[in-house]
Design a protein around this motif. Structure first.
Motif, PDB file in Angstrom:
ATOM      1  N   LYS A 114       0.955  -1.118  -0.310  1.00 47.52           N
ATOM      2  CA  LYS A 114       0.238  -0.154  -0.615  1.00 47.52           C
ATOM      3  C   LYS A 114       0.770   1.174   0.279  1.00 47.52           C
ATOM      4  N   ALA A 115       0.170   2.376  -0.611  1.00 47.45           N
ATOM      5  CA  ALA A 115       1.391   3.311  -0.808  1.00 47.45           C
ATOM      6  C   ALA A 115       0.386   4.229  -1.720  1.00 47.45           C
ATOM      7  N   ILE A 116       0.735   5.406  -1.575  1.00 49.84           N
ATOM      8  CA  ILE A 116       0.290   7.433  -1.762  1.00 49.84           C
ATOM      9  C   ILE A 116       1.540   7.732  -2.908  1.00 49.84           C
ATOM     10  N   GLN A 117       0.429   7.755  -4.190  1.00 44.88           N
ATOM     11  CA  GLN A 117       1.804   8.648  -4.887  1.00 44.88           C
ATOM     12  C   GLN A 117       1.760   9.869  -4.953  1.00 44.88           C
ATOM     13  N   VAL A 118       2.793  10.868  -5.200  1.00 46.79           N
ATOM     14  CA  VAL A 118       2.796  11.890  -4.887  1.00 46.79           C
ATOM     15  C   VAL A 118       3.000  12.891  -6.439  1.00 46.79           C
ATOM     16  N   LYS A 119       2.915  13.631  -6.996  1.00 47.60           N
ATOM     17  CA  LYS A 119       3.306  13.497  -8.234  1.00 47.60           C
ATOM     18  C   LYS A 119       4.477  14.858  -8.324  1.00 47.60           C
ATOM     19  N   ALA A 120       5.066  14.923  -9.227  1.00 49.19           N
ATOM     20  CA  ALA A 120       6.193  16.254  -9.184  1.00 49.19           C
ATOM     21  C   ALA A 120       6.527  16.391 -10.319  1.00 49.19           C
ATOM     22  N   SER A 121       7.217  17.710 -10.581  1.00 52.28           N
ATOM     23  CA  SER A 121       6.574  17.890 -11.931  1.00 52.28           C
ATOM     24  C   SER A 121       8.717  17.284 -12.861  1.00 52.28           C
ATOM     25  N   GLU A 122       8.924  17.771 -13.566  1.00 57.65           N
ATOM     26  CA  GLU A 122      11.198  17.412 -14.347  1.00 57.65           C
ATOM     27  C   GLU A 122      11.938  18.223 -13.195  1.00 57.65           C
ATOM     28  N   LYS A 123      11.040  20.013 -12.478  1.00 63.85           N
ATOM     29  CA  LYS A 123      12.032  21.187 -12.061  1.00 63.85           C
ATOM     30  C   LYS A 123      12.033  20.203 -10.829  1.00 63.85           C
ATOM     31  N   GLU A 124      11.033  19.577 -10.495  1.00 63.71           N
ATOM     32  CA  GLU A 124      11.458  19.249  -8.749  1.00 63.71           C
ATOM     33  C   GLU A 124      12.123  17.712  -8.948  1.00 63.71           C
ATOM     34  N   GLN A 125      11.787  17.142  -9.560  1.00 64.94           N
ATOM     35  CA  GLN A 125      12.114  15.735  -9.719  1.00 64.94           C
ATOM     36  C   GLN A 125      14.174  16.392 -10.012  1.00 64.94           C
ATOM     37  N   LYS A 126      14.419  17.237 -10.439  1.00 64.00           N
ATOM     38  CA  LYS A 126      16.055  17.972 -10.558  1.00 64.00           C
ATOM     39  C   LYS A 126      16.403  18.249  -9.456  1.00 64.00           C
ATOM     40  N   LYS A 127      15.638  19.120  -9.020  1.00 62.84           N
ATOM     41  CA  LYS A 127      15.967  19.333  -7.784  1.00 62.84           C
ATOM     42  C   LYS A 127      16.048  17.868  -6.236  1.00 62.84           C
ATOM     43  N   LEU A 128      15.254  17.314  -6.774  1.00 60.48           N
ATOM     44  CA  LEU A 128      15.418  16.011  -5.637  1.00 60.48           C
ATOM     45  C   LEU A 128      16.375  15.114  -5.935  1.00 60.48           C
ATOM     46  N   VAL A 129      16.831  15.038  -7.444  1.00 56.65           N
ATOM     47  CA  VAL A 129      18.165  14.615  -7.540  1.00 56.65           C
ATOM     48  C   VAL A 129      19.428  15.248  -7.310  1.00 56.65           C
ATOM     49  N   LYS A 130      19.712  16.591  -7.258  1.00 52.79           N
ATOM     50  CA  LYS A 130      20.629  17.231  -6.481  1.00 52.79           C
ATOM     51  C   LYS A 130      20.630  17.239  -5.279  1.00 52.79           C
ATOM     52  N   GLY A 131      19.452  17.176  -5.112  1.00 53.00           N
ATOM     53  CA  GLY A 131      19.458  16.820  -3.103  1.00 53.00           C
ATOM     54  C   GLY A 131      19.854  15.404  -2.432  1.00 53.00           C
ATOM     55  N   PHE A 132      19.335  14.798  -3.416  1.00 52.62           N
ATOM     56  CA  PHE A 132      19.497  13.159  -2.655  1.00 52.62           C
ATOM     57  C   PHE A 132      20.449  12.582  -4.103  1.00 52.62           C
ATOM     58  N   PRO A 133      21.009  12.493  -3.754  1.00 47.27           N
ATOM     59  CA  PRO A 133      22.376  11.550  -5.411  1.00 47.27           C
ATOM     60  C   PRO A 133      22.037  10.402  -4.963  1.00 47.27           C
ATOM     61  N   ASP A 134      21.373   9.646  -4.064  1.00 46.36           N
ATOM     62  CA  ASP A 134      21.657   8.254  -3.879  1.00 46.36           C
ATOM     63  C   ASP A 134      20.035   7.925  -4.985  1.00 46.36           C
ATOM     64  N   LEU A 135      19.330   8.682  -4.622  1.00 46.87           N
ATOM     65  CA  LEU A 135      17.940   8.617  -5.138  1.00 46.87           C
ATOM     66  C   LEU A 135      17.837   7.864  -6.736  1.00 46.87           C
ATOM     67  N   ALA A 136      17.371   6.817  -7.041  1.00 41.79           N
ATOM     68  CA  ALA A 136      16.863   5.870  -8.089  1.00 41.79           C
ATOM     69  C   ALA A 136      15.205   6.233  -8.366  1.00 41.79           C
ATOM     70  N   PHE A 137      15.337   5.690  -9.416  1.00 36.78           N
ATOM     71  CA  PHE A 137      13.775   5.518 -10.106  1.00 36.78           C
ATOM     72  C   PHE A 137      13.773   4.848 -10.927  1.00 36.78           C
ATOM     73  N   ASP A 138      12.279   3.920 -10.481  1.00 36.68           N
ATOM     74  CA  ASP A 138      12.367   2.804 -11.616  1.00 36.68           C
ATOM     75  C   ASP A 138      11.516   2.806 -12.918  1.00 36.68           C
ATOM     76  N   ASP A 139      11.056   1.933 -13.535  1.00 34.99           N
ATOM     77  CA  ASP A 139      10.112   2.174 -14.832  1.00 34.99           C
ATOM     78  C   ASP A 139       9.480   2.969 -14.569  1.00 34.99           C
ATOM     79  N   ALA A 140       9.070   3.217 -13.627  1.00 33.48           N
ATOM     80  CA  ALA A 140       7.227   3.497 -13.736  1.00 33.48           C
ATOM     81  C   ALA A 140       7.891   5.459 -13.284  1.00 33.48           C
ATOM     82  N   ASN A 141       9.054   5.588 -13.571  1.00 31.39           N
ATOM     83  CA  ASN A 141       9.297   7.029 -13.100  1.00 31.39           C
ATOM     84  C   ASN A 141       8.962   7.551 -11.213  1.00 31.39           C
ATOM     85  N   ALA A 142       9.114   6.152 -10.812  1.00 30.96           N
ATOM     86  CA  ALA A 142       8.821   7.010  -9.481  1.00 30.96           C
ATOM     87  C   ALA A 142      10.117   5.964  -8.514  1.00 30.96           C
TER      88      ALA A 142
END
Length: 107
Positions: free
Chosen positions: A34-62
């Motif tokens: 069970k999970a909830i999904q929070v949508k993030a824009s492309e710009k927010e995704q870039k900030k997330l990757v910059k802020g959390f370098p170890d962040l991994a996205f799956d095939d569904a871009n989650a």
């Protein structure tokens, strides 16, 4: 890159908090959990990757945020009573100066 999703996996305590906030309908089955999904824009995704370098996205871009950031986003969701919180949440969890040495004042 397109929009991405942040998966926040839900246990019994989080599920009851979501129900109290009127968001029980947002709970989905993600990989058998069970999970909830929070949508993030492309710009927010870039900030997330910059802020959390170890962040991994799956095939569904989650992705799944580190625990402290995930808890912050979850608290914002419960208080705002919506999953559309990334504009506000990114200000709380993203520190653009993380890992940079402080500059000394030039005189």
């Amino acid at each position: 890159m397109a929009d991405c999703y942040i998966n926040i996996f839900v246990d019994g305590d989080k599920e009851s908090k979501l129900s109290e906030a009127g968001l029980a309908g947002e709970i989905k089955d993600v990989g058998g959990k069970k999970a909830i999904q929070v949508k993030a824009s492309e710009k927010e995704q870039k900030k997330l990757v910059k802020g959390f370098p170890d962040l991994a996205f799956d095939d569904a871009n989650a992705c799944v945020l580190p625990e402290t950031a995930e808890n912050t986003v979850f608290d914002i969701i419960c208080n705002a009573k919506t999953t559309d919180v990334m504009k506000m949440a990114i200000m709380k969890i993203y520190n653009p100066l993380a890992g940079k040495a402080p500059r000394s004042a030039q005189r």
